[in-house]
Design a protein around this motif. Structure first.
Motif, short mmCIF file in Angstrom:
data_model
loop_
_atom_site.label_atom_id
_atom_site.label_comp_id
_atom_site.label_asym_id
_atom_site.label_seq_id
_atom_site.Cartn_x
_atom_site.Cartn_y
_atom_site.Cartn_z
N ALA A 7 13.60 30.41 48.81
CA ALA A 7 12.55 31.36 49.14
C ALA A 7 11.96 31.94 47.86
O ALA A 7 12.64 32.01 46.83
N PRO A 8 10.70 32.35 47.88
CA PRO A 8 10.12 33.00 46.70
C PRO A 8 10.98 34.16 46.25
O PRO A 8 11.60 34.86 47.07
N ARG A 9 11.00 34.37 44.95
CA ARG A 9 11.91 35.36 44.37
C ARG A 9 11.70 36.75 44.96
O ARG A 9 12.65 37.49 45.16
N ARG A 10 10.47 37.12 45.22
CA ARG A 10 10.19 38.48 45.70
C ARG A 10 10.04 38.55 47.22
O ARG A 10 9.51 39.52 47.74
N ARG A 11 10.50 37.51 47.91
CA ARG A 11 10.44 37.56 49.37
C ARG A 11 11.54 38.46 49.90
O ARG A 11 12.71 38.35 49.48
N PRO A 12 11.23 39.38 50.82
CA PRO A 12 12.28 40.27 51.34
C PRO A 12 13.26 39.52 52.22
O PRO A 12 12.95 38.47 52.80
N LEU B 210 10.63 46.33 42.70
CA LEU B 210 10.41 46.92 44.02
C LEU B 210 9.26 46.24 44.78
O LEU B 210 8.98 46.62 45.91
N ASP B 211 8.63 45.24 44.17
CA ASP B 211 7.46 44.64 44.81
C ASP B 211 7.77 44.04 46.18
O ASP B 211 6.94 44.10 47.09
N ALA B 212 8.97 43.46 46.34
CA ALA B 212 9.32 42.85 47.63
C ALA B 212 9.51 43.90 48.72
O ALA B 212 9.57 43.54 49.91
#
Length: 512
Positions: free
Chosen positions: A99-104, A155-157
């Motif tokens: 999964a994308p790194r910043r995916r929650p 904190l972007d995710a």
């Protein structure tokens, strides 16, 4: 020096000082504040401390049930955790492999199997109340995307964020993830107040989260470069004006008669080197134009661990894992380390207990097996391995509030040195088998040019506090005097022509 070149030297220093000395003074003063109050963060230890114990939680689902509910049964995972971390409930947080790194993470209720679709104010309030441990009454404040204390890209995710006040004596405010419902940041009243005089102003965060946000890094970089020019030109001018072998008619070695200008001259000579060092290392902290990015290949962690995380065919039950772990266990985390599927049972104090995911029995990594697994992280040969029992210049721990502090830096630690083109070092926790960090020649250069020069985080000096405090405070105060006298000189330079023009424009009274 040629008169023309000398004139330009004076002009560059004078007008650069008019613009920059206020920034210098601000950086010196805010740097002292940051020695004791850092930018708000929620460390791993703080997060665990505020999670309720798992033994008292309602847990009806096993991990395999949670994965089926999330539509990930049998699929490789990047992360799987169980904790009372969202909405005051025990939940599984599932992150699929690739999964994308910043995916929650996907959040599954451990009692009902229900997936968390949306986080609202009520859910965020329940998370905050559980975080407080019942010490106060959580009060919803607002829903934000970013504010003065949440600029971190980590904190972007979790954006948007819910901000709540806990109502405790410390005036704590927490930020709850708008995607997983976890508390992801906390900030006490003291931290928020001091940060406006510390990290917020030191890092020029007034330029973040507004129309200047896209140019924030460039603003910091070019102000730092201009500061380097100002410091170098000022040092040259200061040395040229100082009489080392004889004195001026006033009896002083400095030509300036005014107190402010003389102090600026003297403090400039005394603190030029440290000012230049801190401005330069501050620029290095920004990794300007990616100078510390080596483009080295990523570590082959799946090769080391024998593939991604997949639950055993017959995994141990959660209750068996909790019964074998400490009653203070706050989180269970399933991991794949060095060919073994394990469960890390984490509590607020000490290292996590390591259990076999199939049997719930204690697991101790075999040193030879761990080293053989680590050798698969890169295709290049291993030059040597070291077991560090003490911190050194490249592997060390700082206080949690500092910029580089708050992370997990256990001892002993295994250092694996590869004979590759980037001279890669990898640190591995021999207790769990986890890869802790990776460095190469570029990152170690950053450690020297930023961390060491800017924070003076040299082990022997840090071990002799308050010597470290005294040295940095004295140097900072000296730099502040240099900068503030520069502000006064610059102000006078700007105001004097204006006052002269104002006086010249006044009508002359007619004599009777």
């Amino acid at each position: 020096m040629l008169p023309h070149a000398k004139r330009w030297l004076y002009l560059v220093h004078r007008w650069a000082g008019v613009v920059l000395c206020a920034f210098f003074a601000m950086w010196f003063v805010s740097g002292v504040v940051m020695m004791y109050v850092g930018y708000p963060k929620l460390t791993a230890a703080e997060r665990l401390e505020h999670l309720p114990p798992l033994r008292t939680a309602a847990i009806a689902l096993e991990p395999a049930d949670a994965l089926r509910a999330a539509g990930m049964a049998g699929k490789p995972l990047a992360d799987l955790r169980l904790a009372v971390a969202s909405g005051g409930r025990a939940v599984y947080l599932v992150q699929p492999e690739g999964a994308p790194r910043r995916r929650p993470a996907t959040v599954v209720d451990a009692a009902s199997g229900e997936l968390l679709r949306t986080v609202d104010a009520a859910w965020a309030t329940a998370s905050a109340q559980a975080f407080s441990g019942g010490a106060g009454s959580a009060r919803y404040l607002d829903r934000i995307d970013e504010d003065a204390f949440t600029h971190s890209r980590a904190l972007d995710a979790h954006r948007p964020l819910y901000r709540l006040a806990l109502g405790d004596a410390a005036g704590t405010e927490v930020y709850v993830s708008g995607t997983t419902g976890e508390v992801v940041r906390d900030a006490t009243r003291m931290e928020r107040g001091w940060n406006y005089a510390g990290a917020w102003i030191h890092w020029l965060y007034p330029f973040r989260g507004n129309a200047f946000d896209a140019w924030w890094a460039d603003i910091v970089n070019w102000l730092s470069i201009a500061g380097i020019v100002l410091t170098i030109t000022g040092t040259v001018v200061g040395i040229m004006r100082w009489r080392f072998t004889r004195r001026y008619k006033s009896g002083s070695r400095s030509p300036y008669r005014g107190l402010v200008m003389r102090w600026h001259h003297v403090f400039g000579l005394l603190f030029a080197a440290v000012t230049l060092t801190w401005i330069f290392s501050g620029l290095m902290s920004m990794n300007p134009w990616k100078v510390f990015d080596s483009c080295a290949p990523a570590l082959r962690t799946q090769a080391m661990h024998g593939g991604p995380l997949v639950l055993p065919a017959q995994p141990s039950s959660v209750q068996a894992l909790l019964a074998a772990a400490s009653p203070h266990t706050r989180e269970l985390r399933w991991v794949r380390h060095a060919g073994h599927t394990l469960v890390l049972a984490a509590s607020p104090t000490g290292a996590p207990a390591v259990r076999d995911a199939a049997t719930a029995q204690p697991h101790t990594p075999d040193p030879a097996e761990l080293q053989a697994a680590a050798a698969r992280l890169l295709p290049d040969p291993v030059a040597r391995t070291e077991l560090l029992r003490d911190y050194d210049l490249h592997y060390y721990s700082r206080a949690a509030h500092t910029m580089t502090g708050g992370g997990d830096k256990p001892l002993p630690v295994l250092r694996v040195v590869f004979a590759d083109a980037h001279a890669t070092w990898v640190h591995i926790d021999p207790h769990t088998g986890a890869v802790l960090d990776k460095s190469d020649t570029h990152r170690r250069a950053s450690r020297w040019l930023f961390a060491l020069l800017h924070s003076w985080d040299w082990g022997p000096l840090l071990a002799r506090r308050p010597l470290w405090d005294g040295v940095l405070i004295v140097l900072s105060l000296g730099g502040a005097v240099l900068s503030l006298t520069g502000v006064v000189v610059g102000w006078r330079r700007l105001v004097r022509p204006w006052r002269g023009a104002a006086l010249a424009s006044r009508p002359v009274a007619k004599q009777m």
